[in-house]
Write an enzyme that holds these catalytic residues in place. Structure first.
Site, mmCIF file in Angstrom:
data_model
loop_
_atom_site.group_PDB
_atom_site.id
_atom_site.type_symbol
_atom_site.label_atom_id
_atom_site.label_comp_id
_atom_site.label_asym_id
_atom_site.label_seq_id
_atom_site.Cartn_x
_atom_site.Cartn_y
_atom_site.Cartn_z
ATOM 1 N N SER A 34 33.269 -9.685 -23.159
ATOM 2 C CA SER A 34 33.544 -8.874 -24.348
ATOM 3 C C SER A 34 32.689 -7.615 -24.449
ATOM 4 C CB SER A 34 33.342 -9.720 -25.605
ATOM 5 O OG SER A 34 32.031 -10.235 -25.637
ATOM 6 N N ASP A 336 28.685 -6.389 -34.722
ATOM 7 C CA ASP A 336 29.353 -7.444 -35.489
ATOM 8 C C ASP A 336 28.634 -8.781 -35.399
ATOM 9 O OD1 ASP A 336 29.879 -8.202 -32.919
ATOM 10 O OD2 ASP A 336 32.043 -7.978 -33.019
ATOM 11 N N HIS A 339 28.387 -8.423 -30.626
ATOM 12 C CA HIS A 339 28.506 -7.258 -29.753
ATOM 13 C C HIS A 339 27.676 -6.105 -30.308
ATOM 14 C CE1 HIS A 339 32.204 -9.732 -29.764
ATOM 15 N NE2 HIS A 339 31.898 -9.788 -28.482
#
Ligand SMILES: *[C@@H]1O[C@H](CO)[C@@H](O)[C@H](O)[C@H]1NC(C)=O
Ligand SMILES: *[C@@H]1O[C@H](CO)[C@@H](O)[C@H](O)[C@H]1NC(C)=O
Ligand SMILES: *[C@@H]1O[C@H](CO)[C@@H](O)[C@H](O)[C@H]1NC(C)=O
Length: 387
Positions: A34, A336, A339
């Site tokens: 991610s 968040d 990340h």
């Protein structure tokens, strides 16, 4: 002598002219998770999965709209693409017909170890996407005929490859399954071996420039700090406020990975293999937040989240209705809770390009080959007695 110097500087001039930053690499490819994903996770994932729906305010800083990146703007690999005048990479799952300048195979939540292992061992109580490193390499190989329309020979000699980041998700699954530090640590050689096999597979397919990022300090992530706070005692935290055991494993991973890459450099002397440090740039911000415009009290808090000490709330995740972001994401490290912010990624990407957070820095890996080239040409000139 003077003439040789003149020749050398002429050559340097020509080589620099031909291979400016913006034309050095003609394509960019990356598997990853991610931290690198530019949209695959959201295309592959069941939209019913509530975590990370990628809705606004994702994308608020740079694109002004959600793009599938789990960030407020660009991620590291976007800054690398910009440096070399390449388009920002599209997610492979968009099935774009133009893949000649690169594709991004990274998927949020991707593991190094194949998911069959996690399913068989019943370590994970939910279904993982089938997107491990080996699976992503399979996607890359399937696309090769479209990438290499002029044939396989030399197709990747001016391509820049990343492999990763990988490992964070593997260790995360193990920690969440209740494994001890020693147990999680015992998986490091297995994870690194898979990363190394991926690098070798790409080299065998013609890759020359391969950048391999290590693991970030996941023990400093708001999600990890918040979800493990009830399990942790005072002595489990380091001077920054990060969890020691989780960061120990990340550092051990990076150590084993670096050794393995050293070995690969000996085995493939024609290749340029870069270790990209994902750990120390983040630690250097967290150790001295005000120097980076981050308030001390925000260093371990997410910019976008639903409350709590670390601004991480499992029932109010960034992107969910009513969850808002901080006013200025450049004043936060974490976007968040999982990340990083675009500002953090930009700092990391610059450290990978120019140092000090890469071995060797990507730009010097290039100039090294350029010098090699010059040396070869000048020695040819000498041997043909032009001077
Ligand atoms: C691209 O193709 C894959 C595999 O066929 C599919 O799962 C995916 O949904 C496609 N992407 C889009 C955006 O339609
Ligand atoms: C994942 O995908 C690979 C390649 O497409 C396939 O060989 C493997 O069986 C799949 N694994 C699972 C658990 O579905
Ligand atoms: C977490 O989110 C829920 C749902 O919005 C809310 O009721 C709760 O108060 C939040 N917790 C904290 C610590 O802010």
């Amino acid at each position: 002598m003077a003439l040789t110097l003149l020749f050398s500087s002429l050559l340097l001039f020509c080589l620099n002219g031909v291979s400016s930053d913006s034309s050095y690499f003609t394509s960019l490819f990356t598997p990853g998770d991610s931290y690198f994903d530019t949209g695959n996770f959201l295309i592959m994932a069941d939209p019913a999965i509530p975590e990370y729906n990628g809705n606004p305010p994702y994308g608020m800083t740079f694109f002004g709209r959600p793009t599938g990146r789990l960030c407020d703007g660009r991620v590291t690999v976007d800054f690398i693409a910009e440096q070399f005048g390449l388009p920002l990479l599209q997610a492979s799952m968009l099935n774009s017909s133009d893949v000649s300048k690169g594709v991004n195979f990274a998927v949020g939540g991707a593991t190094a170890i194949d998911i069959d292992f996690y399913e068989r061992s019943k370590l994970v109580p939910y279904k993982l996407l089938n997107s491990s490193l080996t699976v992503q390499l399979g996607w890359f190989e399937e696309l090769m005929p479209e990438i290499c329309t002029a044939g396989r020979r030399y197709c990747f000699s001016n391509a820049l490859f990343f492999v990763g980041e990988f490992g964070v998700k593997d260790y995360d699954l193990l920690w969440n399954a209740g494994k001890t530090e020693d147990e999680v640590r015992s998986y490091v050689p297995k994870v690194v071996k898979i990363i190394v096999m991926a690098v070798e597979r790409l080299i065998s397919e013609g890759a020359i420039y391969v950048v391999v990022p290590g693991n970030p300090p996941n023990g400093c992530s708001p999600i990890v700090l918040a979800t493990r706070s009830s399990l942790s005692r005072m002595e489990d935290y380091d001077h920054i406020g990060c969890l020691r055991d989780i960061n120990h494993v990340a550092r051990y991973h990076n150590f084993v990975l670096r050794e393995a890459l050293d070995h690969l450099r000996g085995k493939y002397p024609h290749a340029r293999i870069v270790f990209a440090d994902f750990y120390n740039p983040i630690i250097s911000i967290l150790e001295n937040p005000s120097h980076f415009g981050v308030a001390d009290s925000d260093a371990l808090r997410a910019c976008c989240g639903g409350g709590g000490q670390y601004n991480w709330n499992t029932s109010a995740i960034c992107g969910m209705p009513g969850v808002s972001a901080c006013k200025d994401p450049t004043t936060y490290v974490s976007w968040d809770g999982v990340h990083y912010t675009e500002a953090t990624y930009q700092y990391i990407a610059n450290g990978w390009l120019y140092g000090p957070f890469a071995d060797p820095p990507i730009m010097s890996a290039i100039s090294y080959t350029r010098e090699d080239l010059i040396k070869n040409i000048t020695s040819n000139i000498r041997s043909s007695r032009i001077y």
